[in-house]
Scaffold this active site. Structure first.
Site, PDB file in Angstrom:
ATOM      1  N   GLY A   5     -38.881 -42.906  -5.061  1.00 38.02           N
ATOM      2  CA  GLY A   5     -39.988 -42.790  -6.012  1.00 38.02           C
ATOM      3  C   GLY A   5     -39.561 -43.228  -7.398  1.00 38.02           C
ATOM      4  N   VAL A   6     -40.462 -43.006  -8.347  1.00 42.74           N
ATOM      5  CA  VAL A   6     -40.205 -43.373  -9.737  1.00 42.74           C
ATOM      6  C   VAL A   6     -39.403 -42.251 -10.380  1.00 42.74           C
ATOM      7  CG1 VAL A   6     -41.349 -43.843 -11.944  1.00 42.74           C
ATOM      8  CG2 VAL A   6     -42.369 -44.681  -9.807  1.00 42.74           C
TER       9      VAL A   6
ATOM     10  N   HIS B 271     -37.614 -32.000 -15.521  1.00 42.40           N
ATOM     11  CA  HIS B 271     -38.835 -32.273 -16.289  1.00 42.40           C
ATOM     12  C   HIS B 271     -40.054 -31.514 -15.761  1.00 42.40           C
ATOM     13  CE1 HIS B 271     -36.743 -34.903 -18.941  1.00 42.40           C
ATOM     14  NE2 HIS B 271     -36.142 -35.416 -17.874  1.00 42.40           N
TER      15      HIS B 271
ATOM     16  N   TYR C  85     -44.446 -37.786 -14.853  1.00 46.98           N
ATOM     17  CA  TYR C  85     -43.300 -37.722 -13.941  1.00 46.98           C
ATOM     18  C   TYR C  85     -42.989 -36.266 -13.579  1.00 46.98           C
ATOM     19  CZ  TYR C  85     -38.290 -37.790 -12.768  1.00 46.98           C
ATOM     20  OH  TYR C  85     -37.073 -37.589 -12.183  1.00 46.98           O
TER      21      TYR C  85
HETATM   22  C1  15L Z   1     -34.581 -37.285 -14.876  1.00 45.12           C
HETATM   23  O1  15L Z   1     -35.320 -36.694 -14.124  1.00 45.12           O
HETATM   24  C2  15L Z   1     -34.376 -38.744 -14.779  1.00 45.12           C
HETATM   25  O2  15L Z   1     -34.485 -39.219 -13.445  1.00 45.12           O
HETATM   26  C3  15L Z   1     -33.070 -39.214 -15.381  1.00 45.12           C
HETATM   27  O3  15L Z   1     -33.121 -40.606 -15.561  1.00 45.12           O
HETATM   28  C4  15L Z   1     -32.753 -38.512 -16.707  1.00 45.12           C
HETATM   29  O4  15L Z   1     -33.602 -38.961 -17.692  1.00 45.12           O
HETATM   30  C5  15L Z   1     -32.847 -37.013 -16.531  1.00 45.12           C
HETATM   31  O5  15L Z   1     -34.058 -36.618 -15.938  1.00 45.12           O
HETATM   32  C6  15L Z   1     -32.672 -36.232 -17.829  1.00 45.12           C
HETATM   33  O6  15L Z   1     -33.459 -35.340 -18.097  1.00 45.12           O
HETATM   34  O7  15L Z   1     -31.701 -36.497 -18.537  1.00 45.12           O
END
Ligand code: 15L
Length: 277
Positions: free
Chosen positions: A81-82, A121, A144
């Site tokens: 996924g993204v 997130h 996301y």
């Molecule tokens: C995530 O979920 C991302 O996939 C990753 O690229 C980072 O940005 C990470 O979180 C983060 O919070 O540092």
């Protein structure tokens, strides 16, 4: 290949989705110790199959392709996924529709367990001054994060309705090293990522368990007791990078939302094409 974990668990066939992504490439050689056959999937180029590997390119939004992908599989590590913030129209097919396809195919084919790459997130709009755990309310910091909250709810539903087990990993920042002050709290080393995924695959009973994906960092915003319960013992810490990070980023602007919230820069992204003005 030296692996960080000491598992003796072996599945006959393990599926790794998102195998061509940043963390997929880290886990690809390390998950071989867990299975006889490692099936690898992505929409991006997967390279050549090594011994014991099966390459199955598939788009997660293609239900028939995902149904075929999970046939004969015992367990799934679902990273596909993204993986960063984007417009809702980009997130929807891969992360929401795609996750539904993976769970539905897993149900049909009797898959035993899914390790779902969720994200910190999901709770990114909690403040950095708070300590939270998996039972606290979700506060997604974007589309996301919302899609990962959907994935966790999907996992709970498929366990309650069908008994399909999942460990949802709210991965922090899994990179070679922490590059800013936020990551001193959120960092997950690659070796600890492997330890966490192997623990999630190996724990005897998990139901639907939600854990945070972090190393043994002295600064932490997350109560990760549930991760101990599934046998995860992180062995790395962001502490050895602290001096370098603090020298590089000497001042923190506490009026900036990026420094206030756990999600960091994700809380301030957008608007995106497709959002109304
Ligand atoms: C995530 O979920 C991302 O996939 C990753 O690229 C980072 O940005 C990470 O979180 C983060 O919070 O540092």
């Amino acid at each position: 290949m030296t692996t960080a974990s000491t598992t003796t668990l072996r599945f006959h066939r393990l599926l790794l989705t998102g195998a061509a992504g940043a963390l997929g490439r880290v886990l690809r050689p390390r998950l071989k110790a867990c299975c006889d056959r490692l099936r690898l999937s992505d929409i991006a180029e997967l390279g050549a199959a090594a011994d014991g590997e099966e390459l199955r390119p598939a788009a997660l939004e293609d239900k028939a392709a995902v149904m075929a992908l999970l046939e004969g599989v015992d367990a799934v590590v679902h990273l596909g996924g993204v993986s960063t913030e984007h417009a809702f129209e980009t997130i929807l097919p891969a992360n929401i529709v795609g996750a539904y396809h993976v769970y539905e195919a897993a149900r049909v084919h009797g898959v035993r367990r899914i390790v779902f790459a969720s994200s910190n997130h999901v709770t990114g709009f909690h403040r950095q001054s708070e300590t939270i755990g998996p039972r606290d309310p979700v506060r997604p910091d974007g589309y996301y994060g919302l899609s990962k909250a959907f994935g966790e709810n999907l996992a709970q539903f498929y366990f309650d309705r069908h008994g399909l087990e999942t460990v949802s990993l709210r991965i922090g920042s899994s990179f070679p090293e922490p590059v800013d002050r936020r990551m001193l709290a959120t960092w997950l080393s690659y070796d600890d990522l492997e330890r966490l995924v192997v623990a999630a695959l190996s724990a005897p009973v998990v139901g639907h368990t939600v854990v945070y994906g972090m190393s043994d960092n002295p600064l932490s915003w997350w109560d990760n007791t549930a991760a101990r319960h599934i046998g995860y013992r992180p062995q790395d810490s962001s502490e050895r990078f602290r001096a370098a990070v603090e020298a590089r980023q000497q001042r923190i602007d506490t009026t900036n939302p990026v420094a206030l919230y756990q999600g960091g820069g994700f809380v301030a992204q957008g608007p995106f094409p497709g959002d109304c003005p």
